[in-house]
Design a protein around this motif. Structure first.
Motif, PDB file in Angstrom:
ATOM      1  N   UNK A  41      11.409   1.962 -15.513  1.00  0.00           N
ATOM      2  CA  UNK A  41      10.700   2.008 -14.228  1.00  0.00           C
ATOM      3  C   UNK A  41       9.476   2.916 -14.351  1.00  0.00           C
ATOM      4  N   UNK A  44       6.839   1.077 -16.159  1.00  0.00           N
ATOM      5  CA  UNK A  44       6.140   0.144 -15.266  1.00  0.00           C
ATOM      6  C   UNK A  44       5.092   0.893 -14.453  1.00  0.00           C
ATOM      7  N   UNK A  47       2.229   1.628 -16.700  1.00  0.00           N
ATOM      8  CA  UNK A  47       1.546   0.375 -17.034  1.00  0.00           C
ATOM      9  C   UNK A  47       0.612  -0.022 -15.896  1.00  0.00           C
ATOM     10  N   UNK A  48       1.168  -0.001 -14.677  1.00  0.00           N
ATOM     11  CA  UNK A  48       0.341  -0.392 -13.526  1.00  0.00           C
ATOM     12  C   UNK A  48      -0.827   0.573 -13.351  1.00  0.00           C
ATOM     13  N   UNK A 125       5.674  -0.119   0.729  1.00  0.00           N
ATOM     14  CA  UNK A 125       6.024  -0.874  -0.482  1.00  0.00           C
ATOM     15  C   UNK A 125       5.247  -2.178  -0.575  1.00  0.00           C
ATOM     16  N   UNK A 126       4.821  -2.702   0.609  1.00  0.00           N
ATOM     17  CA  UNK A 126       4.137  -3.994   0.568  1.00  0.00           C
ATOM     18  C   UNK A 126       2.627  -3.861   0.721  1.00  0.00           C
ATOM     19  N   UNK A 127       2.116  -2.626   0.576  1.00  0.00           N
ATOM     20  CA  UNK A 127       0.664  -2.454   0.657  1.00  0.00           C
ATOM     21  C   UNK A 127      -0.012  -2.970  -0.605  1.00  0.00           C
ATOM     22  N   UNK A 128       0.468  -2.464  -1.737  1.00  0.00           N
ATOM     23  CA  UNK A 128      -0.077  -2.918  -3.026  1.00  0.00           C
ATOM     24  C   UNK A 128       0.894  -2.530  -4.136  1.00  0.00           C
ATOM     25  N   UNK A 129       0.532  -2.824  -5.374  1.00  0.00           N
ATOM     26  CA  UNK A 129       1.453  -2.583  -6.488  1.00  0.00           C
ATOM     27  C   UNK A 129       1.773  -1.092  -6.633  1.00  0.00           C
ATOM     28  N   UNK A 132       4.382  -0.370  -4.178  1.00  0.00           N
ATOM     29  CA  UNK A 132       5.656  -0.970  -4.605  1.00  0.00           C
ATOM     30  C   UNK A 132       6.367  -0.093  -5.622  1.00  0.00           C
ATOM     31  N   UNK A 133       5.625   0.375  -6.632  1.00  0.00           N
ATOM     32  CA  UNK A 133       6.322   1.076  -7.716  1.00  0.00           C
ATOM     33  C   UNK A 133       6.782   2.461  -7.272  1.00  0.00           C
ATOM     34  N   UNK A 136       9.879   1.894  -5.394  1.00  0.00           N
ATOM     35  CA  UNK A 136      10.985   1.504  -6.287  1.00  0.00           C
ATOM     36  C   UNK A 136      11.527   2.726  -7.022  1.00  0.00           C
ATOM     37  N   UNK A 140      15.208   3.859  -6.418  1.00  0.00           N
ATOM     38  CA  UNK A 140      16.155   3.839  -7.539  1.00  0.00           C
ATOM     39  C   UNK A 140      16.872   5.179  -7.650  1.00  0.00           C
TER      40      UNK A 140
END
Lengths: 200, 637
Positions: A41, A44, A47-48, A125-129, A132-133, A136, A140
């Motif tokens: 995670x 990720x 990475x993003x 979480x739904x604004x952008x990547x 989201x991460x 998450x 988690x």
């Protein structure tokens, strides 16, 4: 096939503790699985970040206060956690009972602050990547606090029943303490990612 | 306290043999009837179920394959429409990888590892029961959805954006993703059980250098599962999040990235190949030793090769992404690492050849499959080295060349050894022999049918036929070979049907096997066939790597375990010195209940995220019921 008895195991102790217990190894196995999950995670997240033009993307840097409070509470909980484990090893049931109640509270407190932490991210979480991460990562880790808290509550209840006076159950208390340390340690890199990398 | 206990307890050394076995059976047996079937924690019953279920999925996947071959036998055929065809190739791949190949290897491990290390049950037997029910639920989810025309249609690796919210309409991709969650959950659970069984429950004296090679292979495989499967669980969960609650991890318009999906998938997906292949390697080593009548040549080199393969498996994933436009340096690195894995594979091949060369091979059916494996796997390995090269891969990517390559590796590398292993261990599992003559016929049909079916696909690929097309036009030069492939696949099917027929018939009417029909050297052959519920009357004591060859008539054992509760020996990790007697849990219905609750939660969460919240409550209740002490001697000891 004929058998010849060449060894006598009748004197071996019933139920080993620490590395002589299968539960200890099983807990370690699951910690390895979850640590891999956390590491991925975080990978990720990085990475993003590496492909984003700005980071945090279209959002202010998250507020430090709730996350730092959670971090301090978690770090502070390590000492009583260590003591509970020690008392369980010494089979001091009275202290274990008190210790587990304290640890239950120390599991609930960061969860309450955690609720504010989600607001402090200042992104949905739904604004952008990016949003989201971070959700998450935080989600988690939150499930891990909840899981260990549930385990601690059940063990605390168990210790007040007749089943508490049993090496096997006290071994469970020790394994639970080990798992809590894992929950605390895995938080630190996530805390660094969410709150400090955007400030670099 | 222990002295008082010693007086009260009955020990195995207090009774004569028949009384001992009766006492052990009383404490370890699974009762007849539905309750017993749902509550059992016997690794042999669960392992057998796992194997049979996985083979049912193999057969179902085979039916899908035949439907595809029927459709592709001629140009412009109308047996299947494009939508159904998409579902069928997705189902075929997902089913074969997630419901057959990985579970069947784990299943053989669940059955054999406790027997081979000389213990009475797997570690965490209730988790084992739970994992089977979860696997079954995941398989049922996929197949029931398919029957309802809701089967996934996005390929077995479900690339975004095709599987994302923008293009993947309905619930098809969610069903794929959640099936992944089920099967990976069960595989992870089994892996932890196998690791702990191998590290802590080995018979006294079975130090690291005396562990059978199949057990080594399951140990390495389990660690690969533990490190690889979290990647696919994160991938499938985030895919569902993108689809259900609007996260943007894979959405480039909002800062996400489609290649991120490929990285996550293949970080799992490539090790997956070795998760399937390494147990097969262990099976091959075991059978080669038995039928060559000598220990495997280069035992240590074999173990090192297993470990090296397990580590290198994590450094190859990008070779699935060579055509995505990655940096040149990255491509070169992954070409090198992909070629490097041929080294440990080569070491193993030469060790098996040396074993056969130096031994006195007896060509029974299992050994035929081993030799079929060596031939086929080497061909698959060679095309593997070819596609590891970027320029070549760019040419054949997404063509039938790749289809041919991975069927050679997977069927040749894993299914051939597995079929040999079934012939080899069938007598142990059922107490009866499979037919040698039917076995030989099945082998030749499968070996010849396989090569006739899949070898021409290399050529089709080089001729440019893309994979996953539901039909092709008559002016393409692919018709004759496709027809040839489709007809040849009937030979392959005939071989499998013969195998299934032989297995079902022999389970009832095969010749009695006796304890050790192959005169094999490992511990599972020291007990009766099928083994009793308690596996061994006394826990064996191991002094050699091949105990039944070193001491063919007498089994050294340890005495002193209690027989009024389920008890086994815990030993140290490296030298397997006994260090404790440990209780092993009794049968329990709670794993089944917990699996049911988990199934309801996971399936509901495809439809609403709140299912995770409400669905967790029954799971917590079931887990508390599972862990709460019941006052049995095992709990109290």
């Amino acid at each position: 096939m004929k058998e010849r008895i060449v060894a006598d195991v009748s004197r071996l102790s019933l139920h080993g503790t620490g590395s002589a217990s299968t539960t200890w190894w099983g807990t370690l196995g699951f910690m390895l699985i979850e640590a891999t999950g956390f590491a991925l995670a975080i990978a990720v997240y990085l990475y993003l970040m590496s492909i984003a033009a700005t980071w945090p993307t279209d959002a202010p840097t998250p507020d430090l206060l709730p996350g730092t409070l959670v971090t301090l509470t978690l770090i502070a909980s390590v000492l009583p956690n260590y003591l509970v484990s020690q008392w369980a090893e010494r089979e001091d049931l009275r202290k274990v009972r008190i210790g587990l109640v304290v640890m239950s509270i120390l599991g609930i407190v960061p969860l309450i602050i955690r609720a504010f932490e989600f607001y402090a991210l200042k992104v949905n979480w739904d604004t952008n990547a990016y949003g989201s991460i971070v959700w998450i990562l935080l989600g988690l880790h939150t499930t891990h606090i909840i899981t260990d808290l549930a385990d601690t509550l059940v063990l605390a209840a168990l210790m007040y029943t007749r089943h508490g006076r049993n090496r096997r159950r006290l071994g469970d208390v020790q394994d639970n303490a080990m798992y809590w340390n894992f929950v605390v340690v895995t938080w630190l890199p996530i805390y660094g990612c969410i709150y400090w990398i955007p400030r670099l | 306290m222990r002295d008082g206990e010693t007086k009260r307890d009955i020990r195995d050394t207090d009774l004569d043999r028949p009384a001992l076995e009766a006492a052990l059976a009383r404490i370890w047996n699974t009762p007849e009837g539905l309750w017993g079937a749902l509550a059992t924690v016997d690794h042999k019953i669960i392992g057998r179920r796992y194997v049979i279920t996985a083979f049912v999925f193999l057969a179902l996947g085979g039916v899908l394959a035949m439907l595809m071959r029927l459709q592709l036998a001629q140009p412009e055929a109308r047996v299947l429409g494009p939508d159904r065809y998409n579902q069928i190739f997705t189902m075929h791949g997902s089913n074969m990888m997630f419901l057959f190949a990985v579970p069947v290897m784990e299943a053989v491990g669940v059955y054999l590892v406790p027997l081979m290390v000389g213990t009475r049950n797997i570690a965490f037997p209730r988790l084992n029961a739970f994992s089977y029910w979860i696997f079954l639920a995941g398989g049922a989810l996929l197949w029931i959805s398919f029957v309802l025309d809701m089967g996934p249609d996005v390929g077995w690796f479900a690339y975004v954006p095709l599987s994302g919210p923008q293009y993947g309409f309905g619930k098809r991709a969610d069903i794929w993703a959640q099936m992944i969650t089920f099967t990976e959950l069960s595989a992870l659970a089994v892996s932890v059980e196998i690791v702990v069984t191998i590290l802590k429950q080995r018979a006294p004296g079975m130090s690291l250098d005396k562990i059978p090679l199949f057990v080594w292979s399951m140990l390495v495989t389990s660690f690969v599962v533990i490190m690889a499967m979290p990647a696919i669980m994160i991938a499938s969960s985030t895919l569902i999040l993108d689809r259900l609650v609007g996260t943007h991890l894979f959405n480039p318009a909002e800062g996400g990235d489609v290649l991120l999906w490929q990285h996550l998938f293949w970080f799992f997906g490539h090790p997956e190949v070795y998760i399937i292949f390494l147990p097969a390697v262990g099976m091959v080593s075991t059978m080669t030793a038995t039928f060559a009548r000598r220990p495997v040549f280069g035992d240590l080199a074999m173990v090192m090769a297993l470990i090296a393969t397990g580590i290198l498996a994590f450094g190859l994933w990008v070779h699935h992404m060579f055509v995505t436009g990655l940096p040149r340096l990255g491509e070169s690195f992954f070409t090198a690492s992909s070629m490097a894995i041929a080294i440990p594979a080569g070491v193993q091949i030469f060790c098996w050849l040396a074993t056969l060369w130096d031994g006195k091979p007896i060509f029974k059916t299992p050994l035929l499959f081993v030799i079929g494996f060596i031939v086929t796997f080497v061909i698959g390995g060679l095309t593997g080295v070819m596609v590891a090269s970027v320029p070549f891969d760019t040419q054949v990517h997404d063509t039938y060349f790749v289809v041919a390559h991975f069927h050679y590796v997977l069927i040749g590398g894993a299914v051939f050894p597995l079929l040999g292993a079934i012939y080899y261990w069938f007598p142990k599992i059922t107490g009866r022999m499979m037919s040698e003559s039917l076995g030989r016929s099945a082998f030749w049909l499968i070996f010849i049918g396989f090569n006739m079916t899949f070898f021409p696909m290399h050529i089709l690929g080089l001729q440019g036929m893309p994979r996953r097309i539901y039909t092709y036009q008559p002016d393409m030069p692919w018709h004759d070979l496709n027809l040839f492939v489709s007809v040849s696949s009937l030979i392959l099917v005939a071989g499998f049907l013969l195998f299934f027929f032989d297995a079902i018939r022999s389970a009832r009417r095969g010749l009695p096997a006796g304890d050790n029909p192959w005169d094999a050297p490992t511990l599972e052959w020291a007990t009766s066939s099928p083994p009793p519920s308690f596996n061994f009357s006394y826990i064996p004591v191991v002094k050699a790597a091949n105990p039944l060859w070193e001491q063919p008539d007498v089994l050294a054992v340890a005495g002193g375990l209690r027989i009024n509760s389920r008890e086994l020996i815990i030993s140290t990790v490296a030298s397997a010195e006994p260090e404790a007697r440990e209780a092993s849990p009794r049968n329990s219905i709670w794993p089944f209940v917990a699996a049911l609750a988990t199934t309801v939660m996971l399936i509901s969460s495809i439809f609403t995220p709140w299912a995770v919240v409400w669905g967790s409550i029954p799971i917590v209740v079931a887990l508390i019921g599972w862990f709460w002490p019941k006052g049995t001697p095992e709990d109290e000891s």
